[in-house]
Design an enzyme around this catalytic site. Structure first.
Site, PDB file in Angstrom:
ATOM      1  N   ARG A   1     120.966 -33.696 -59.880  1.00  0.00           N
ATOM      2  CA  ARG A   1     119.757 -33.010 -59.397  1.00  0.00           C
ATOM      3  C   ARG A   1     118.877 -32.570 -60.567  1.00  0.00           C
ATOM      4  O   ARG A   1     117.643 -32.628 -60.485  1.00  0.00           O
ATOM      5  CB  ARG A   1     120.155 -31.822 -58.518  1.00  0.00           C
TER       6      ARG A   1
ATOM      7  N   ARG B   1     130.691 -31.181 -57.613  1.00  0.00           N
ATOM      8  CA  ARG B   1     129.614 -30.185 -57.503  1.00  0.00           C
ATOM      9  C   ARG B   1     128.939 -29.962 -58.856  1.00  0.00           C
ATOM     10  O   ARG B   1     127.726 -29.799 -58.935  1.00  0.00           O
ATOM     11  CB  ARG B   1     130.169 -28.849 -56.981  1.00  0.00           C
TER      12      ARG B   1
ATOM     13  N   PHE C   1     115.449 -23.155 -42.465  1.00  0.00           N
ATOM     14  CA  PHE C   1     115.151 -24.515 -42.929  1.00  0.00           C
ATOM     15  C   PHE C   1     115.961 -25.589 -42.193  1.00  0.00           C
ATOM     16  O   PHE C   1     115.779 -26.781 -42.450  1.00  0.00           O
ATOM     17  CB  PHE C   1     115.373 -24.636 -44.445  1.00  0.00           C
TER      18      PHE C   1
ATOM     19  N   ASN D   1     116.833 -32.830 -52.567  1.00  0.00           N
ATOM     20  CA  ASN D   1     117.699 -32.745 -53.755  1.00  0.00           C
ATOM     21  C   ASN D   1     118.692 -33.912 -53.874  1.00  0.00           C
ATOM     22  O   ASN D   1     119.720 -33.806 -54.528  1.00  0.00           O
ATOM     23  CB  ASN D   1     118.372 -31.371 -53.834  1.00  0.00           C
TER      24      ASN D   1
ATOM     25  N   LYS E   1     121.352 -38.847 -50.143  1.00  0.00           N
ATOM     26  CA  LYS E   1     120.486 -38.507 -49.007  1.00  0.00           C
ATOM     27  C   LYS E   1     119.317 -39.513 -48.934  1.00  0.00           C
ATOM     28  O   LYS E   1     119.130 -40.322 -49.848  1.00  0.00           O
ATOM     29  CB  LYS E   1     119.981 -37.075 -49.197  1.00  0.00           C
TER      30      LYS E   1
ATOM     31  N   HIS F   1     124.472 -34.986 -51.610  1.00  0.00           N
ATOM     32  CA  HIS F   1     125.361 -33.957 -51.064  1.00  0.00           C
ATOM     33  C   HIS F   1     126.731 -34.096 -51.701  1.00  0.00           C
ATOM     34  O   HIS F   1     127.192 -35.210 -51.967  1.00  0.00           O
ATOM     35  CB  HIS F   1     125.502 -34.143 -49.543  1.00  0.00           C
TER      36      HIS F   1
ATOM     37  N   TYR G   1     126.116 -30.209 -41.050  1.00  0.00           N
ATOM     38  CA  TYR G   1     125.471 -29.000 -41.562  1.00  0.00           C
ATOM     39  C   TYR G   1     125.615 -27.812 -40.609  1.00  0.00           C
ATOM     40  O   TYR G   1     124.796 -26.890 -40.648  1.00  0.00           O
ATOM     41  CB  TYR G   1     123.990 -29.275 -41.855  1.00  0.00           C
TER      42      TYR G   1
ATOM     43  N   THR H   1     122.139 -26.212 -56.072  1.00  0.00           N
ATOM     44  CA  THR H   1     121.446 -26.607 -54.838  1.00  0.00           C
ATOM     45  C   THR H   1     119.941 -26.751 -55.084  1.00  0.00           C
ATOM     46  O   THR H   1     119.332 -27.730 -54.647  1.00  0.00           O
ATOM     47  CB  THR H   1     121.720 -25.557 -53.738  1.00  0.00           C
TER      48      THR H   1
ATOM     49  N   GLU I   1     134.613 -33.307 -43.732  1.00  0.00           N
ATOM     50  CA  GLU I   1     133.486 -34.230 -43.892  1.00  0.00           C
ATOM     51  C   GLU I   1     133.956 -35.679 -43.973  1.00  0.00           C
ATOM     52  O   GLU I   1     133.332 -36.575 -43.398  1.00  0.00           O
ATOM     53  CB  GLU I   1     132.669 -33.845 -45.142  1.00  0.00           C
TER      54      GLU I   1
HETATM   55  P1  DAT Z   1     124.424 -27.774 -51.198  1.00  0.00           P
HETATM   56  O1  DAT Z   1     123.780 -29.053 -50.749  1.00  0.00           O
HETATM   57  O2  DAT Z   1     124.224 -27.546 -52.678  1.00  0.00           O
HETATM   58  O3  DAT Z   1     125.865 -27.650 -50.789  1.00  0.00           O
HETATM   59  P2  DAT Z   1     123.831 -25.902 -49.053  1.00  0.00           P
HETATM   60  O4  DAT Z   1     125.081 -26.390 -48.412  1.00  0.00           O
HETATM   61  O5  DAT Z   1     123.659 -24.429 -49.213  1.00  0.00           O
HETATM   62  O6  DAT Z   1     123.634 -26.567 -50.507  1.00  0.00           O
HETATM   63  O7  DAT Z   1     122.563 -26.440 -48.260  1.00  0.00           O
HETATM   64  C1  DAT Z   1     122.572 -27.765 -47.765  1.00  0.00           C
HETATM   65  C2  DAT Z   1     121.219 -28.383 -47.992  1.00  0.00           C
HETATM   66  O8  DAT Z   1     120.222 -27.649 -47.273  1.00  0.00           O
HETATM   67  C3  DAT Z   1     120.743 -28.349 -49.452  1.00  0.00           C
HETATM   68  O9  DAT Z   1     121.275 -29.407 -50.210  1.00  0.00           O
HETATM   69  C4  DAT Z   1     119.273 -28.455 -49.289  1.00  0.00           C
HETATM   70  C5  DAT Z   1     119.011 -27.669 -48.006  1.00  0.00           C
HETATM   71  N1  DAT Z   1     118.640 -26.285 -48.337  1.00  0.00           N
HETATM   72  C6  DAT Z   1     119.468 -25.302 -48.772  1.00  0.00           C
HETATM   73  N2  DAT Z   1     118.809 -24.171 -48.998  1.00  0.00           N
HETATM   74  C7  DAT Z   1     117.512 -24.441 -48.695  1.00  0.00           C
HETATM   75  C8  DAT Z   1     116.300 -23.692 -48.710  1.00  0.00           C
HETATM   76  N3  DAT Z   1     116.290 -22.417 -49.094  1.00  0.00           N
HETATM   77  N4  DAT Z   1     115.171 -24.319 -48.339  1.00  0.00           N
HETATM   78  C9  DAT Z   1     115.164 -25.603 -47.956  1.00  0.00           C
HETATM   79  N5  DAT Z   1     116.260 -26.368 -47.902  1.00  0.00           N
HETATM   80  C10 DAT Z   1     117.416 -25.801 -48.261  1.00  0.00           C
HETATM   81 MG    MG Z   2     126.733 -27.482 -48.931  1.00  0.00          MG
END
Ligand code: DAT
Ligand code: MG
Length: 150
Positions: free
Chosen positions: A104, A87, A59, A114, A11, A117, A51, A93, A128
């Site tokens: 991370r 993962r 968020f 973080n 990212k 991805h 996303y 996350t 994707e």
């Molecule tokens: P991941 O990236 O581990 O697959 P995700 O798909 O649930 O996690 O969310 C995508 C991204 O969105 C994540 O890397 C960071 C952001 N994100 C997730 N939960 C969040 C939160 N509670 N507050 C802020 N950003 C968040």
């Molecule tokens: Mg995800």
């Protein structure tokens, strides 16, 4: 299977912090095969599609703004259980919950910054990969494969 593919993306914070090489190195050393990679500044619509599952989250606007703040480094890695293993290598996350030794867990603190991805299911990985690499990906055989798999 050993030909499973996952979409891994550094990212904007990971690119700015100079972690592209580190993340590539971890996947290479683990034994995964790099089959696509590029530095890209994606249009907003592509990030919203990437996303889409999170579009109703509070968020989401901040997530898209952050993802638009600089280029990302998009990659496809292939290997044994690539999605699940990828993962695990990324960590949880929320970096505060990521184990030390994960990307991370070693380089991040905040959930909204973080670093990387990774696809969460094989089905999402396929979606994707076609979203980020519509031009297709390189085919080649990895000569060290017999040293990595039985
Ligand atoms: P991941 O990236 O581990 O697959 P995700 O798909 O649930 O996690 O969310 C995508 C991204 O969105 C994540 O890397 C960071 C952001 N994100 C997730 N939960 C969040 C939160 N509670 N507050 C802020 N950003 C968040
Ligand atoms: Mg995800």
């Amino acid at each position: 299977g050993i030909r499973e593919r996952t979409y891994i993306m550094v990212k904007p914070d990971g690119v700015q912090r100079g972690l592209v090489g580190e993340i590539i190195a971890r996947f290479e050393k683990r034994g995964f095969k790099l089959i696509a990679a590029k530095l890209v500044s994606p249009p907003k619509g592509q990030l919203e599609q990437h996303y889409a599952d999170l579009s109703s989250k509070p968020f989401f606007p901040g997530l898209i703004k952050y993802m638009l703040s600089g280029p990302v480094f998009a990659m496809v890695w292939e290997g044994l259980d690539a999605v699940k293993t990828g993962r695990v290598m990324l960590g949880a996350t929320n970096p505060l919950q990521s184990a030390a030794g994960t990307i991370r867990g070693d380089y991040a603190l905040a959930v909204g910054r973080n670093i990387c991805h990774g696809s969460d299911t094989v089905e999402n990985a396929e979606k994707e990969i076609s979203l980020w690499f519509p031009e297709g990906i390189v085919q080649y055989s990895l000569l060290q494969e017999t040293m990595i798999f039985e």
